[in-house]
Design a protein around this motif. Structure first.
Motif, PDB file in Angstrom:
ATOM      1  N   LYS A  52       0.829  -1.216   0.000  1.00 56.39           N
ATOM      2  CA  LYS A  52       0.000   0.000   0.000  1.00 56.39           C
ATOM      3  C   LYS A  52       0.859   1.259   0.000  1.00 56.39           C
ATOM      4  CE  LYS A  52      -4.312  -1.896   1.868  1.00 56.39           C
ATOM      5  NZ  LYS A  52      -4.011  -3.282   2.323  1.00 56.39           N
ATOM      6  N   GLY A  53       2.134   1.130   0.410  1.00 59.50           N
ATOM      7  CA  GLY A  53       3.022   2.276   0.290  1.00 59.50           C
ATOM      8  C   GLY A  53       3.176   2.719  -1.153  1.00 59.50           C
ATOM      9  N   VAL A  54       3.067   1.781  -2.070  1.00 59.94           N
ATOM     10  CA  VAL A  54       3.183   2.096  -3.495  1.00 59.94           C
ATOM     11  C   VAL A  54       1.812   2.350  -4.125  1.00 59.94           C
ATOM     12  CG1 VAL A  54       3.879   1.231  -5.769  1.00 59.94           C
ATOM     13  CG2 VAL A  54       5.299   0.764  -3.759  1.00 59.94           C
ATOM     14  N   VAL A  55       0.882   1.438  -3.917  1.00 61.83           N
ATOM     15  CA  VAL A  55      -0.376   1.492  -4.687  1.00 61.83           C
ATOM     16  C   VAL A  55      -1.549   2.061  -3.900  1.00 61.83           C
ATOM     17  CG1 VAL A  55       0.268  -0.421  -6.195  1.00 61.83           C
ATOM     18  CG2 VAL A  55      -1.053  -0.891  -4.135  1.00 61.83           C
ATOM     19  N   GLY A  56      -1.311   2.478  -2.632  1.00 55.52           N
ATOM     20  CA  GLY A  56      -2.408   2.996  -1.829  1.00 55.52           C
ATOM     21  C   GLY A  56      -3.366   1.889  -1.423  1.00 55.52           C
ATOM     22  N   HIS A  57      -4.510   2.313  -0.933  1.00 58.13           N
ATOM     23  CA  HIS A  57      -5.489   1.350  -0.412  1.00 58.13           C
ATOM     24  C   HIS A  57      -6.720   1.361  -1.312  1.00 58.13           C
ATOM     25  CE1 HIS A  57      -7.829  -1.197   1.939  1.00 58.13           C
ATOM     26  NE2 HIS A  57      -7.980  -0.503   3.051  1.00 58.13           N
ATOM     27  N   SER A  58      -6.835   0.305  -2.088  1.00 56.53           N
ATOM     28  CA  SER A  58      -7.918   0.228  -3.069  1.00 56.53           C
ATOM     29  C   SER A  58      -9.115  -0.556  -2.517  1.00 56.53           C
ATOM     30  CB  SER A  58      -7.403  -0.392  -4.365  1.00 56.53           C
ATOM     31  OG  SER A  58      -6.824  -1.651  -4.109  1.00 56.53           O
ATOM     32  N   LEU A  59      -9.280  -0.554  -1.213  1.00 55.39           N
ATOM     33  CA  LEU A  59     -10.503  -1.072  -0.559  1.00 55.39           C
ATOM     34  C   LEU A  59     -10.789  -2.507  -1.002  1.00 55.39           C
ATOM     35  CD1 LEU A  59     -12.574   2.230  -1.043  1.00 55.39           C
ATOM     36  CD2 LEU A  59     -10.980   1.657   0.800  1.00 55.39           C
ATOM     37  N   GLY A  60     -11.880  -2.727  -1.695  1.00 54.42           N
ATOM     38  CA  GLY A  60     -12.257  -4.096  -2.051  1.00 54.42           C
ATOM     39  C   GLY A  60     -11.335  -4.769  -3.043  1.00 54.42           C
ATOM     40  N   ALA A  61     -10.498  -3.990  -3.724  1.00 54.11           N
ATOM     41  CA  ALA A  61      -9.520  -4.588  -4.647  1.00 54.11           C
ATOM     42  C   ALA A  61      -8.212  -4.912  -3.944  1.00 54.11           C
ATOM     43  CB  ALA A  61      -9.249  -3.641  -5.813  1.00 54.11           C
ATOM     44  N   ALA A  62      -7.990  -4.324  -2.777  1.00 53.06           N
ATOM     45  CA  ALA A  62      -6.670  -4.395  -2.139  1.00 53.06           C
ATOM     46  C   ALA A  62      -6.226  -5.835  -1.911  1.00 53.06           C
ATOM     47  CB  ALA A  62      -6.689  -3.621  -0.825  1.00 53.06           C
ATOM     48  N   GLY A  63      -7.102  -6.658  -1.357  1.00 52.90           N
ATOM     49  CA  GLY A  63      -6.725  -8.042  -1.062  1.00 52.90           C
ATOM     50  C   GLY A  63      -6.361  -8.803  -2.316  1.00 52.90           C
ATOM     51  N   ALA A  64      -7.023  -8.488  -3.419  1.00 51.86           N
ATOM     52  CA  ALA A  64      -6.731  -9.168  -4.680  1.00 51.86           C
ATOM     53  C   ALA A  64      -5.394  -8.711  -5.248  1.00 51.86           C
ATOM     54  CB  ALA A  64      -7.850  -8.920  -5.679  1.00 51.86           C
ATOM     55  N   ILE A  65      -5.143  -7.409  -5.190  1.00 55.47           N
ATOM     56  CA  ILE A  65      -3.849  -6.895  -5.661  1.00 55.47           C
ATOM     57  C   ILE A  65      -2.727  -7.499  -4.816  1.00 55.47           C
ATOM     58  CG2 ILE A  65      -2.433  -4.788  -5.772  1.00 55.47           C
ATOM     59  CD1 ILE A  65      -5.074  -3.292  -6.550  1.00 55.47           C
ATOM     60  N   GLU A  66      -2.965  -7.590  -3.506  1.00 58.26           N
ATOM     61  CA  GLU A  66      -1.930  -8.139  -2.619  1.00 58.26           C
ATOM     62  C   GLU A  66      -1.770  -9.646  -2.834  1.00 58.26           C
ATOM     63  OE1 GLU A  66      -3.345  -6.295   1.024  1.00 58.26           O
ATOM     64  OE2 GLU A  66      -3.092  -4.372  -0.017  1.00 58.26           O
ATOM     65  N   ALA A  67      -2.842 -10.323  -3.169  1.00 59.22           N
ATOM     66  CA  ALA A  67      -2.720 -11.753  -3.498  1.00 59.22           C
ATOM     67  C   ALA A  67      -1.883 -11.930  -4.767  1.00 59.22           C
ATOM     68  CB  ALA A  67      -4.099 -12.380  -3.680  1.00 59.22           C
ATOM     69  N   ALA A  68      -2.120 -11.081  -5.743  1.00 59.56           N
ATOM     70  CA  ALA A  68      -1.333 -11.149  -6.979  1.00 59.56           C
ATOM     71  C   ALA A  68       0.136 -10.896  -6.685  1.00 59.56           C
ATOM     72  CB  ALA A  68      -1.861 -10.134  -7.995  1.00 59.56           C
ATOM     73  N   VAL A  69       0.404  -9.891  -5.864  1.00 62.66           N
ATOM     74  CA  VAL A  69       1.792  -9.562  -5.531  1.00 62.66           C
ATOM     75  C   VAL A  69       2.429 -10.690  -4.712  1.00 62.66           C
ATOM     76  CG1 VAL A  69       3.258  -7.971  -4.225  1.00 62.66           C
ATOM     77  CG2 VAL A  69       1.450  -7.071  -5.704  1.00 62.66           C
ATOM     78  N   THR A  70       1.665 -11.285  -3.812  1.00 65.09           N
ATOM     79  CA  THR A  70       2.210 -12.396  -3.016  1.00 65.09           C
ATOM     80  C   THR A  70       2.535 -13.585  -3.917  1.00 65.09           C
ATOM     81  OG1 THR A  70       0.851 -11.656  -1.161  1.00 65.09           O
ATOM     82  CG2 THR A  70       1.824 -13.846  -0.985  1.00 65.09           C
ATOM     83  N   ALA A  71       1.671 -13.851  -4.875  1.00 65.45           N
ATOM     84  CA  ALA A  71       1.952 -14.942  -5.820  1.00 65.45           C
ATOM     85  C   ALA A  71       3.236 -14.668  -6.598  1.00 65.45           C
ATOM     86  CB  ALA A  71       0.769 -15.109  -6.780  1.00 65.45           C
ATOM     87  N   LEU A  72       3.413 -13.416  -7.015  1.00 67.69           N
ATOM     88  CA  LEU A  72       4.635 -13.060  -7.748  1.00 67.69           C
ATOM     89  C   LEU A  72       5.855 -13.126  -6.836  1.00 67.69           C
ATOM     90  CD1 LEU A  72       3.111 -10.067  -9.738  1.00 67.69           C
ATOM     91  CD2 LEU A  72       3.877 -12.246 -10.717  1.00 67.69           C
ATOM     92  N   THR A  73       5.673 -12.773  -5.575  1.00 66.00           N
ATOM     93  CA  THR A  73       6.767 -12.856  -4.603  1.00 66.00           C
ATOM     94  C   THR A  73       7.255 -14.302  -4.481  1.00 66.00           C
ATOM     95  OG1 THR A  73       5.907 -10.966  -3.371  1.00 66.00           O
ATOM     96  CG2 THR A  73       7.353 -12.476  -2.164  1.00 66.00           C
ATOM     97  N   LEU A  74       6.310 -15.229  -4.399  1.00 63.24           N
ATOM     98  CA  LEU A  74       6.671 -16.650  -4.314  1.00 63.24           C
ATOM     99  C   LEU A  74       7.299 -17.136  -5.617  1.00 63.24           C
ATOM    100  CD1 LEU A  74       3.552 -17.663  -2.330  1.00 63.24           C
ATOM    101  CD2 LEU A  74       5.815 -18.473  -1.730  1.00 63.24           C
ATOM    102  N   ASP A  75       6.758 -16.674  -6.709  1.00 65.25           N
ATOM    103  CA  ASP A  75       7.251 -17.101  -8.019  1.00 65.25           C
ATOM    104  C   ASP A  75       8.676 -16.610  -8.254  1.00 65.25           C
ATOM    105  OD1 ASP A  75       6.818 -18.209 -10.726  1.00 65.25           O
ATOM    106  OD2 ASP A  75       6.963 -16.107 -11.350  1.00 65.25           O
ATOM    107  N   ARG A  76       8.931 -15.367  -7.855  1.00 62.72           N
ATOM    108  CA  ARG A  76      10.220 -14.739  -8.175  1.00 62.72           C
ATOM    109  C   ARG A  76      11.192 -14.744  -7.002  1.00 62.72           C
ATOM    110  NH1 ARG A  76       7.514 -10.235 -12.331  1.00 62.72           N
ATOM    111  NH2 ARG A  76       6.407 -11.869 -13.431  1.00 62.72           N
ATOM    112  N   GLN A  77      10.697 -15.237  -5.853  1.00 67.14           N
ATOM    113  CA  GLN A  77      11.544 -15.311  -4.647  1.00 67.14           C
ATOM    114  C   GLN A  77      12.171 -13.946  -4.346  1.00 67.14           C
ATOM    115  OE1 GLN A  77      12.179 -18.615  -2.666  1.00 67.14           O
ATOM    116  NE2 GLN A  77      10.098 -18.372  -3.464  1.00 67.14           N
ATOM    117  N   LEU A  78      11.328 -12.952  -4.406  1.00 65.31           N
ATOM    118  CA  LEU A  78      11.766 -11.573  -4.188  1.00 65.31           C
ATOM    119  C   LEU A  78      10.649 -10.855  -3.429  1.00 65.31           C
ATOM    120  CD1 LEU A  78      14.080  -9.576  -5.014  1.00 65.31           C
ATOM    121  CD2 LEU A  78      12.621  -8.890  -6.929  1.00 65.31           C
TER     122      LEU A  78
END
Lengths: 411, 79
Positions: free
Chosen positions: A335-361
């Motif tokens: 949220k420091g980068v993309v702010g708080h998108s309310l009902g979309a936030a959890g989905a954006i964070e799920a996408a980022v978490t998936a990429l974190t696991l995929d890229r180990q970063l």
């Protein structure tokens, strides 16, 4: 289902529409550089007391959806359609040949088509009820984003939108995984969308004291876990995932970003907007998600936090993480980068978490200049951190006391 | 020569995403893929543009653009 084997839902497609970028790769590149994307004033909010927000000026609905159709959709549905198209394309599944009766759509949205409602309310006041658009209801109703995504892809399985305020996207993905586990569908298009950077909604958040006061320094305004955080930056956006049973994804040779291996949900039953101070309600959801994934709390490597940058949330959430998961996890808040998108936030964070696991970063938390000393966590600041991430947690907490937690494991 | 047709086309361009050359006088609204909701939306836009009053039935899916022009021109301008 205590005692049952953990159920892995494979993430085989990702689509994102965020202030950090339109398209998953663009968004990720911005997120790992930890540059705040907030702007002030957001044109639609110009002249209002709180005009800061993470909006998406580059999103052109005519280019994204087509000039002959774009006018029919609220911006929140436009985002969902765009993110879903990217996710479905990314998955390698072919909607022209799939059995649509086995494809579900579960999206989350906190507020729905509020911008269309506000616009038509002006029409009502200025020109009377007989001038109100006949498309107001399909633009406004919170369920419509999922309905439209189904129409785009011929997805005729279960179709719904979850509304748990700022946890909506996480609730949607957890619910989507349950549909796969129950066997009522084979593919789920799931995520969240929100587009309500409009005067009435932002004024409402402002009046309750939830928003940052840093109007004049927008890119530094969203600063989760920082000692000088003073409220959240409202945002718009969407993210959509394609989920399949892990065995199905494996069988067709799909690329899998990560597995969703656990989900937990609970209610604080405490207060309209304040988190329950002990975090007991949120802890129920977190522990339920870990149990669902059959994971010991001390094996979690990474937490993608709710981390709104409000004084109350970040204090309560950090105590929860410390108490349940200990010092081990590398914590971040996008949220420091993309702010708080309310009902979309959890989905954006799920996408980022998936990429974190995929890229180990692990992406860094933007604007973390001086970590609040009461937040005794390993928060990743300034630069992305290469790390071994086998198991990760993503928290979401909504007004109304609604808590939802997903557990991700490496594919 | 009235400009009603051109103004009607411009409403389709401005509000419904058409290109000018996608619309012809003999096209029905049905051919232009304007469904019932879109026709109500168009009715509202026509009323505002031409300062006239239309009923819900004045624009029909099977009407051509040319017929719609005649309907519009038959209505008295209201203040």
């Amino acid at each position: 289902m205590p005692g049952a084997a953990p159920f892995d839902a494979a993430i085989t497609g990702i689509g994102m529409v965020t202030a950090a970028g339109i398209g998953t790769d663009t968004a990720w590149e911005t997120i790992v550089t930890a540059e705040g994307t907030a702007a002030s004033p957001v044109p639609a909010l110009d002249g209002t007391p709180s005009a800061i927000g993470c909006w998406i000026p580059g999103y052109d609905p005519i280019q994204a959806i087509g000039r002959r159709r774009a006018w029919r959709f609220d911006r929140s549905s436009q985002f969902a359609i765009t993110a879903a198209a990217e996710a479905v394309g990314d998955s390698g599944l072919d909607p022209s040949t799939w059995d649509g009766t086995r494809v579900a759509v579960v999206l989350g949205s906190g507020i729905g088509g509020a911008a269309s409602w506000e616009k038509q309310h002006h029409v009502l006041l200025d020109d009377g009820p007989t001038s109100v658009s006949p498309l107001l209801i399909p633009m406004l109703a919170v369920n419509m984003s999922a309905g439209y995504v189904a129409m785009e892809h011929g997805a005729r399985g279960p179709n719904l939108v979850t509304a748990t305020a700022c946890a909506s996207g996480t609730t949607a993905i957890g619910t989507a995984r349950e549909l796969l586990r129950q066997g009522v569908c084979d593919v789920v298009i799931t995520g969240g969308t929100e587009a309500c950077l409009i005067p009435s909604i932002v004024a409402g958040f402002s009046q309750m004291g939830a928003l940052t006061g840093r109007q004049d320094d927008p890119s530094a305004a969203s600063r989760p876990f920082d000692a000088d955080r003073d409220g959240f930056v409202p945002a718009e956006g969407a993210a959509v995932l394609v989920l399949e049973r892990a065995a199905d994804a494996r069988a067709r040779g799909a690329r899998v970003y990560a597995h969703i291996s656990g989900y937990g949900a609970s209610a604080d039953a405490h207060h309209a907007t304040a988190p329950e101070p002990s975090g007991a309600g949120a802890e129920l959801a977190l522990r339920a998600a870990l149990e669902d994934a059959a994971l010991a709390p001390d094996t979690v490597d990474h937490v993608n936090a709710h981390g709104t940058s409000t004084p109350l949330n970040d204090a309560a959430e950090s105590q929860l993480i410390r108490r349940v998961l200990g010092e081990r996890p590398a914590v971040t808040s996008v949220k420091g980068v993309v702010g708080h998108s309310l009902g979309a936030a959890g989905a954006i964070e799920a996408a980022v978490t998936a990429l974190t696991l995929d890229r180990q970063l692990v992406p860094p938390t933007a604007n973390l200049d001086s970590q609040d000393p009461r937040i005794e966590l390993d928060v990743v600041a300034k630069e992305a951190r290469a790390a071994t991430v086998e198991a990760a947690v993503s928290n979401s907490f909504g007004f109304g006391g609604q808590n939802a937690v997903l557990v991700f494991t490496r594919a | 020569m009235s400009d009603t047709y051109e103004r009607l086309v411009q409403l389709l361009v401005k509000n419904f995403g058409f290109d000018t050359d996608e619309v012809a006088r003999e096209d029905t609204f049905s051919k232009l893929e304007l469904d019932s909701l879109a026709l109500v939306e168009l009715t509202l836009a026509v009323q505002q543009e031409f300062k006239i009053k239309l009923t819900d039935d004045d624009l029909d899916a099977n009407d051509t653009m040319e017929q719609a022009v005649k309907v519009i021109e038959s209505k008295p301008v209201v203040a």
